[in-house]
Scaffold this motif. Structure first.
Motif, PDB file in Angstrom:
ATOM      1  N   ILE A 124      -2.920  -5.639  -5.675  1.00 34.68           N
ATOM      2  CA  ILE A 124      -3.627  -4.533  -5.003  1.00 34.68           C
ATOM      3  C   ILE A 124      -5.038  -4.411  -5.574  1.00 34.68           C
ATOM      4  O   ILE A 124      -6.013  -4.284  -4.830  1.00 34.68           O
TER       5      ILE A 124
ATOM      6  N   LEU B 282       0.780  -4.453  -8.438  1.00 35.17           N
ATOM      7  CA  LEU B 282      -0.390  -3.602  -8.684  1.00 35.17           C
ATOM      8  C   LEU B 282      -1.634  -4.437  -8.969  1.00 35.17           C
ATOM      9  O   LEU B 282      -2.737  -4.095  -8.521  1.00 35.17           O
TER      10      LEU B 282
ATOM     11  N   ARG C 177       0.840  -1.215   0.000  1.00 33.23           N
ATOM     12  CA  ARG C 177       0.000   0.000   0.000  1.00 33.23           C
ATOM     13  C   ARG C 177       0.866   1.252   0.000  1.00 33.23           C
ATOM     14  O   ARG C 177       0.584   2.209  -0.708  1.00 33.23           O
TER      15      ARG C 177
ATOM     16  N   THR D 268       2.191   1.975  -3.431  1.00 30.78           N
ATOM     17  CA  THR D 268       1.242   2.490  -4.433  1.00 30.78           C
ATOM     18  C   THR D 268       1.191   4.014  -4.411  1.00 30.78           C
ATOM     19  O   THR D 268       0.748   4.623  -5.383  1.00 30.78           O
TER      20      THR D 268
END
Length: 154
Positions: A102, A99, A41, A44
């Protein structure tokens, strides 16, 4: 001395546990630990980040972070390289596979946030986050005897 159960550190730990209890099953279903999720996180939010800054951002001690980064790199969820301006420093970024992970976790995570918001109230949740931010800033200026970094261990 105040009652143990009414101490601020214990109140914060109980609240953290109540929140994380909601997220752990989803993270486990995706093969992630809380610490791995925190790192992903955090990644990102940036294009790249130095390892020492990532440790501060994710509230992890260096040795724990090194082990977790090794695991995430082996799973191809992150990319590590040497800083161009200083070959002694490492930089980290999230990989395309990271990604995608996520994106896979996000819908369930947002559903959990929605349920927490529904139960606690949007206004109260925003106020709580504001109050915690104010508390953090006000305590940051305090001198701490024997300060050791305040980072969370696993």
């Amino acid at each position: 001395m105040r009652e143990f159960s009414r101490s601020l550190p214990m109140s914060l730990l109980r609240a953290r546990e109540a929140v994380m209890r909601q997220f752990r099953p989803s993270l486990r279903n995706h093969g992630l630990t809380e610490q791995q999720w925190r790192i992903l996180r955090a990644l990102t939010a940036v294009e790249t980040i130095e390892v020492t800054e990532l440790a501060r951002t994710a509230f992890l001690l260096g040795p724990s972070l090194s082990r977790i980064l090794r695991d995430l790199e082996a799973r191809h969820l992150i990319e590590r390289r040497t800083a161009k301006d200083d070959l002694r420093r490492g930089v980290v970024s999230i990989s395309p596979k990271g990604l995608k992970l996520i994106e896979a976790v996000a819908p369930n995570s947002e559903a959990i946030y929605a349920e927490i918001t529904n139960r606690f109230g949007a206004r109260k949740l925003a106020e709580l986050q504001d109050m915690l931010s104010v508390l953090e800033r006000s305590l940051a200026a305090m001198e701490v005897a024997g300060e050791g970094g305040g980072e969370e261990e696993e």
